[in-house]
Design a protein around this motif. Structure first.
Motif, mmCIF file in Angstrom:
data_model
loop_
_atom_site.group_PDB
_atom_site.id
_atom_site.type_symbol
_atom_site.label_atom_id
_atom_site.label_comp_id
_atom_site.label_asym_id
_atom_site.label_seq_id
_atom_site.Cartn_x
_atom_site.Cartn_y
_atom_site.Cartn_z
ATOM 1 N N ALA A 99 -11.059 3.517 8.749
ATOM 2 C CA ALA A 99 -12.150 3.344 7.788
ATOM 3 C C ALA A 99 -11.654 3.563 6.359
ATOM 4 O O ALA A 99 -12.043 2.839 5.437
ATOM 5 C CB ALA A 99 -13.288 4.309 8.106
ATOM 6 N N GLU A 100 -10.782 4.543 6.179
ATOM 7 C CA GLU A 100 -10.209 4.798 4.855
ATOM 8 C C GLU A 100 -9.400 3.609 4.367
ATOM 9 O O GLU A 100 -9.445 3.253 3.186
ATOM 10 C CB GLU A 100 -9.330 6.053 4.900
ATOM 11 C CG GLU A 100 -10.111 7.344 5.117
ATOM 12 C CD GLU A 100 -9.196 8.543 5.308
ATOM 13 O OE1 GLU A 100 -7.953 8.346 5.312
ATOM 14 O OE2 GLU A 100 -9.712 9.667 5.444
ATOM 15 N N HIS A 101 -8.665 2.988 5.255
ATOM 16 C CA HIS A 101 -7.860 1.826 4.874
ATOM 17 C C HIS A 101 -8.747 0.657 4.464
ATOM 18 O O HIS A 101 -8.406 -0.097 3.549
ATOM 19 C CB HIS A 101 -6.950 1.422 6.038
ATOM 20 C CG HIS A 101 -5.708 2.253 6.136
ATOM 21 N ND1 HIS A 101 -4.448 1.713 6.076
ATOM 22 C CD2 HIS A 101 -5.521 3.592 6.255
ATOM 23 C CE1 HIS A 101 -3.539 2.665 6.172
ATOM 24 N NE2 HIS A 101 -4.176 3.821 6.293
ATOM 25 N N LYS A 102 -9.876 0.485 5.164
ATOM 26 C CA LYS A 102 -10.764 -0.631 4.848
ATOM 27 C C LYS A 102 -11.415 -0.483 3.480
ATOM 28 O O LYS A 102 -11.757 -1.475 2.838
ATOM 29 C CB LYS A 102 -11.844 -0.751 5.927
ATOM 30 C CG LYS A 102 -11.336 -1.297 7.253
ATOM 31 C CD LYS A 102 -12.472 -1.460 8.242
ATOM 32 C CE LYS A 102 -11.967 -2.027 9.570
ATOM 33 N NZ LYS A 102 -13.063 -2.188 10.567
ATOM 34 N N LYS A 156 -4.568 -3.972 -2.165
ATOM 35 C CA LYS A 156 -3.967 -4.576 -0.971
ATOM 36 C C LYS A 156 -2.450 -4.626 -1.065
ATOM 37 O O LYS A 156 -1.804 -5.339 -0.306
ATOM 38 C CB LYS A 156 -4.534 -5.980 -0.769
ATOM 39 C CG LYS A 156 -6.014 -5.990 -0.421
ATOM 40 C CD LYS A 156 -6.500 -7.386 -0.091
ATOM 41 C CE LYS A 156 -7.976 -7.358 0.291
ATOM 42 N NZ LYS A 156 -8.483 -8.724 0.618
ATOM 43 N N ALA A 157 -1.893 -3.885 -2.005
ATOM 44 C CA ALA A 157 -0.433 -3.827 -2.127
ATOM 45 C C ALA A 157 0.158 -3.055 -0.955
ATOM 46 O O ALA A 157 -0.448 -2.111 -0.449
ATOM 47 C CB ALA A 157 -0.039 -3.151 -3.437
ATOM 48 N N ARG A 158 1.326 -3.460 -0.515
ATOM 49 C CA ARG A 158 2.028 -2.753 0.554
ATOM 50 C C ARG A 158 2.888 -1.662 -0.069
ATOM 51 O O ARG A 158 3.670 -1.927 -0.981
ATOM 52 C CB ARG A 158 2.893 -3.710 1.369
ATOM 53 C CG ARG A 158 2.099 -4.775 2.094
ATOM 54 C CD ARG A 158 3.027 -5.672 2.903
ATOM 55 N NE ARG A 158 2.294 -6.723 3.581
ATOM 56 C CZ ARG A 158 1.711 -6.589 4.762
ATOM 57 N NH1 ARG A 158 1.791 -5.427 5.407
ATOM 58 N NH2 ARG A 158 1.055 -7.578 5.318
ATOM 59 N N VAL A 159 2.740 -0.449 0.419
ATOM 60 C CA VAL A 159 3.490 0.686 -0.101
ATOM 61 C C VAL A 159 4.431 1.189 0.982
ATOM 62 O O VAL A 159 3.996 1.528 2.089
ATOM 63 C CB VAL A 159 2.548 1.823 -0.546
ATOM 64 C CG1 VAL A 159 3.360 3.005 -1.077
ATOM 65 C CG2 VAL A 159 1.576 1.321 -1.603
ATOM 66 N N LEU A 163 6.115 -4.660 8.649
ATOM 67 C CA LEU A 163 5.818 -3.475 9.449
ATOM 68 C C LEU A 163 4.828 -2.593 8.697
ATOM 69 O O LEU A 163 4.748 -2.622 7.477
ATOM 70 C CB LEU A 163 7.104 -2.697 9.745
ATOM 71 C CG LEU A 163 8.202 -3.482 10.468
ATOM 72 C CD1 LEU A 163 9.407 -2.586 10.741
ATOM 73 C CD2 LEU A 163 7.692 -4.078 11.760
ATOM 74 N N ASP A 164 4.073 -1.801 9.440
ATOM 75 C CA ASP A 164 3.118 -0.900 8.819
ATOM 76 C C ASP A 164 3.407 0.530 9.260
ATOM 77 O O ASP A 164 4.416 0.801 9.904
ATOM 78 C CB ASP A 164 1.674 -1.309 9.147
ATOM 79 C CG ASP A 164 1.433 -1.415 10.652
ATOM 80 O OD1 ASP A 164 2.112 -0.685 11.413
ATOM 81 O OD2 ASP A 164 0.573 -2.217 11.060
#
Length: 281
Positions: free
Chosen positions: A164-167, A172-175, A188-189
């Motif tokens: 829910a926190e991610h949503k 939308k940058a990948r860190v 990969l995540d």
């Protein structure tokens, strides 16, 4: 050889046809047999049949069954929009477990199908993070499977909260704070592959995460063998059904500048700290 014969039976006409040039369309539209699994009693084989389509969303992948001695024609076990994968037989050769996403499922779950008694498949997991690659314990009392969870979480409720926190993030940058970041054509995540056990006599009870809270998964370089879809821990039941042996790495984050190493670990059904029993590189 049998797989090839099934493929021919399922895809070739009964009578000879006029010779025509092989085209892309002919090759693409051939039905494809894969992943045959022989029942423990040796009488049956469950396999996957993919029926391709040029129309997005119309390709189907279902489970079929055939007598191992070829005495009967193959018959379809499932007929759903979502593909089934990871079929596994129960020790008594009566049921199969598989992973799929059916109506009402947000992610893939494990289902059980009684191939002897018939009837509809019954869902046995309900994890928000999904369930993959089921394996029956040798004594048939537990079902092992894998799920990709958020690091540091101990329960499914904590995973739901993280999701829910991610949503609700406004970016939308990948860190990335560690290696690796990509495997061929997929990013990969942060998700980790953990092993879960579901008691067969309590289908309504929640599955147990055997690796949650362990020092092993807290390692920055923790991971399984990187595959096309997800990290694979390659788990296997011990013959006494009381523990699981699996493969994992704790230094895959060093892969950009050093060789990475995988080791064999063993974890009991109680979920205590996994024990490593291989050494060296």
């Amino acid at each position: 050889m049998r797989v090839c014969l099934w493929f021919l039976l399922l895809t070739c006409p009964a009578t000879p046809a006029a010779k025509v040039p092989i085209t892309h369309e002919i090759l693409w539209m051939m039905k494809r047999v894969s992943s045959p699994i022989v029942s423990p009693d040796g009488k049956w084989v469950v396999f996957t049949l993919t029926e391709p389509s040029y129309t997005e969303g119309e390709q189907s992948t279902d489970l079929w069954i055939v007598a191992a001695d070829g005495s009967s024609k193959p018959r379809r076990l499932t007929s759903t929009k979502s593909a089934e994968s990871g079929a596994a037989w129960s020790p008594d050769s009566r049921r199969i477990a598989f992973s799929t996403r059916r109506e009402g499922d947000e992610v893939a779950q494990i289902y059980l199908l009684d191939v002897v008694g018939g009837g509809e498949a019954m869902r046995v997991t309900s994890l928000s993070t999904g369930a993959l690659a089921p394996q029956f314990s040798p004594n048939g009392q537990n079902l092992l499977f894998a799920s990709r969870v958020y690091p540091g979480t101990l329960t499914d409720e904590e995973n739901k909260k993280k999701a829910a926190e991610h949503k609700t993030r406004k970016y939308k940058a990948r860190v990335y704070e560690a290696f690796p970041i990509r495997n061929w054509d997929r990013w990969l995540d942060e998700m980790q592959t953990h092993l879960f056990v579901q008691p067969m006599d309590k289908p309504g009870a929640g599955a147990k995460d055997l690796l949650a809270g362990s020092n092993l998964v807290a390692e920055k370089g923790y991971g399984g063998v990187t595959g096309p879809g997800h990290d694979d821990l390659m788990p296997a039941w011990a013959p006494d059904s009381q523990s699981i042996v699996f493969t994992a790495s704790i230094n895959r984050n060093a892969g950009a500048y050093s060789g990475t190493v995988t080791h064999l670990y063993q974890v009991p059904l109680s979920g205590r700290e996994p024990k490593r029993f291989t050494k060296g590189n």
